[in-house]
Design an enzyme around this catalytic site. Sequence first.
Site, mmCIF file in Angstrom:
data_model
loop_
_atom_site.group_PDB
_atom_site.id
_atom_site.type_symbol
_atom_site.label_atom_id
_atom_site.label_comp_id
_atom_site.label_asym_id
_atom_site.label_seq_id
_atom_site.Cartn_x
_atom_site.Cartn_y
_atom_site.Cartn_z
ATOM 1 N N ALA A 8 0.813 -1.216 0.000
ATOM 2 C CA ALA A 8 0.000 0.000 0.000
ATOM 3 C C ALA A 8 0.850 1.273 0.000
ATOM 4 C CB ALA A 8 -0.928 0.006 1.216
ATOM 5 N N CYS A 9 2.149 1.130 0.169
ATOM 6 C CA CYS A 9 3.065 2.271 0.282
ATOM 7 C C CYS A 9 3.558 2.720 -1.092
ATOM 8 C CB CYS A 9 4.239 1.858 1.167
ATOM 9 S SG CYS A 9 5.617 3.015 1.179
#
Length: 124
Positions: A8-9
């Site tokens: 998700a980064c």
Amino acid sequence: MEIWINPACSKCRGALGLLDAEGASYTVRRYLEDVPDAAEIREVLTRLGLEPWDITRTQEAAAKELGLKDWPRDEASRDRWVEALAAHPKLIQRPIITADDGTAVIGRTDEAVRDALQRGSGRP
């Protein structure tokens, strides 16, 4: 090479994109699912040449709940910090790339990712 990521980064996705563009050979570790234990965190810290507070995401909710900003940043407190990172892996700065030469970098910039590539044989 191994890269510790959170999918998700955006910084992790950027690092992966650069590694792929450079034709690097690497292994992905989703460290929120495959959580490193305290010994692995200590090893990565040695490879990074950093202290646990240097790789701690102090703005995360868990950091605030633990009161990390008030924890001493000294040798006597080092194990406490490492244990907190092992218990709350979301606090670990990312992505961390372990280079083939035994070092590691926090790959938040293209320059840092390229540095990891130059340190090892991350290319096929």
